[in-house]
Motif scaffolding. Structure first.
Motif, PDB file in Angstrom:
ATOM      1  N   VAL B 179       0.812  -1.159   0.041  1.00  9.08           N
ATOM      2  CA  VAL B 179       0.073   0.086  -0.051  1.00  9.08           C
ATOM      3  C   VAL B 179       0.894   1.283  -0.009  1.00  9.08           C
ATOM      4  O   VAL B 179       0.644   2.388  -0.621  1.00  9.08           O
ATOM      5  CB  VAL B 179      -1.058  -0.107   1.257  1.00  9.08           C
ATOM      6  N   SER B 182       2.492   1.686  -3.113  1.00  8.64           N
ATOM      7  CA  SER B 182       1.501   2.307  -4.334  1.00  8.64           C
ATOM      8  C   SER B 182       1.086   3.800  -3.939  1.00  8.64           C
ATOM      9  O   SER B 182       0.907   4.470  -4.884  1.00  8.64           O
ATOM     10  CB  SER B 182       0.118   1.617  -4.213  1.00  8.64           C
ATOM     11  N   LYS B 183       1.478   4.170  -2.732  1.00 10.10           N
ATOM     12  CA  LYS B 183       1.236   5.636  -2.603  1.00 10.10           C
ATOM     13  C   LYS B 183       2.585   6.706  -2.885  1.00 10.10           C
ATOM     14  O   LYS B 183       2.474   7.683  -2.616  1.00 10.10           O
ATOM     15  CB  LYS B 183       0.740   5.995  -1.133  1.00 10.10           C
TER      16      LYS B 183
END
Lengths: 214, 225
Positions: B179, B182-183
């Motif tokens: 996550v 992906s940020k």
């Protein structure tokens, strides 16, 4: 003055004199310990070694040196401190300084390594880092101050030589006990001895409690 | 991007880093190598915790040790390094998670909101008022991760992040890394677990004796590992 009033007065004076001594010594010893543990220089290590060696210096020796300093013809004679409670506090503060610095340096050194890295890793400034180290070592530093207080309140040499054991002015528990025993008056000596023992045990219990704080 | 350029670092007289160079940008960069290769030290140097004896460290193209101290603090705040062995401060789990936020001088409500949010994500909200020194090793690992994530760093450097975790929490952390990636967060991981490196890395750097000897994609380095 009744017997009880005298006992209470002497006990409170002892607490005040040694409490002030501990406070004064803590004010200069803890920052100094922080500086000495922060620096890894050979000079600082040597200073710590010397202070460690000075923990056991006889109290009468410190009393004698202070007497020479504070007496009317001594370098600090102009302050007229000799035979005052403040002189005893000052002397006891000097007496417990090596003990305070050594113990505080040990605690701060242990905490500093890991906590300062953590503080830096989270973006602390130098001041924030130092504050965090002192916060983390807080209970151990209080416990160190209590150990030093116990040493101060139980000493005789400094109190006798620079305090002079003046009734209702500089008489503290240890000097009163010595005097009363000399006079063969064991009742007051035993009462004061009991109070001194009680305070010492109470402080020791507090030291252990602070040492366990997680 | 964080860059270490020919960095040397010694503990006492023993050189641990001997001209190591590495860059950590977006995605996950995994540093692998045997014990004593210098992985942890390199990450600490890149996080600005250790000052290199020689060589330079750049954070977003600014030379960290050439900056004045206030600017250096600003740059260091973009990077968070998480120790292999969790360092736990005296007090509650909540206080520990809030610590990095408090260093940044955020207001109390913001600190509380961000801390609780990240604790919820990592499943440790129920432990908020527990004494942090009474946590299990796995819980402590999650707590220090929460403390790091709460400050929303641009770069996260993790030293053996799965060391104390059980299977379930390993998967939780691995999912979280995905996550974060992906940020757009830059993640650096030091590990001796080559399988983990192959599984999560976008780039792998192999360290030996204080130097990065080879780096490339997992596919390129599969034969080296």
């Amino acid at each position: 003055m009744s017997f009880m009033e005298e006992v209470v007065e002497i006990a409170f004076r002892s607490l005040a004199v040694s409490g002030l001594a501990t406070l004064m010594a803590s004010i200069w010893s803890i920052p100094l310990a922080a500086v000495l543990t922060h620096s890894k220089s050979r000079f600082c290590r040597t200073v710590l070694d010397v202070l460690n060696a000075m923990i056991g210096v006889p109290t009468v020796l410190i009393g004698l040196l202070l007497y020479l300093l504070l007496s009317r013809t001594g370098p600090l004679g102009i302050f007229n401190l000799l035979y005052t409670p403040l002189a005893i506090s000052f002397g006891q503060a000097i007496l417990i300084t090596p003990l305070l610095i050594s113990l505080a340096a040990e605690h701060l050194g242990r905490v500093r390594e890991s906590v300062s890295e953590l503080a830096l890793s989270l973006g602390a400034t130098r001041v924030q880092m130092a504050t965090t180290v002192i916060r983390e070592a807080g209970p151990q530093l209080v416990s160190t101050a209590l150990v030093a207080f116990n040493r101060a309140i139980g000493e005789l040499g400094v109190a006798l030589m620079v305090g002079g054991d003046i009734r209702r002015f500089t008489r503290v528990m240890t000097t009163a006990i010595a005097l009363e025993v000399e006079k063969g008056e064991f009742e007051l000596a035993l009462a004061l001895g009991g109070i001194l023992l009680f305070i010492t045990i109470l402080v020791t219990v507090a030291v252990r409690a602070f040492g366990r704080v997680r | 991007m964080i860059e270490a350029d020919s960095v040397w670092y010694s503990y006492s007289d023993k050189a641990v880093l001997k001209g190591a160079s590495l860059s950590i940008g977006n995605g996950i960069t995994v540093l692998v190598g045997p014990n004593g290769a210098g992985k942890t030290t390199l990450l600490k140097v890149m996080a600005g915790i250790y000052r290199p004896d020689s060589g330079r460290v750049f954070i977003d193209e600014e030379d960290l040790w050439a900056c004045p101290p206030p600017r250096r603090v600003e740059l260091r705040r973009r990077v968070v390094y998480v120790h292999e062995k969790p360092i736990v401060l005296r007090g509650s789990v909540f206080f520990n998670v809030c610590y990095g936020l408090m260093l940044r001088g955020l207001d109390r409500e913001e600190v509380r909101r961000r801390a609780l949010e990240v604790m919820e994500k990592l499943g440790i909200k129920a432990l908020a008022w527990k004494n942090a020194r009474e946590l299990s090793a796995g819980q402590a690992q999650l707590m220090v991760l929460a403390r790091a994530l709460a400050v929303e760093p641009k770069y996260l450097l993790l030293d053996e992040p799965l060391a104390n975790l059980d299977k379930e929490n390993r998967e939780l952390v691995l999912g979280l890394l995905e996550v974060l990636k992906s940020k757009g967060l830059g993640v650096g991981v030091a590990t001796h677990d080559k399988l983990l490196a192959l599984r999560i890395a976008d780039k792998i750097a192999l360290m030996e004796e204080g130097r990065v000897v080879v780096e490339g994609s997992p596919r390129d380095l599969k034969d080296y590992l």
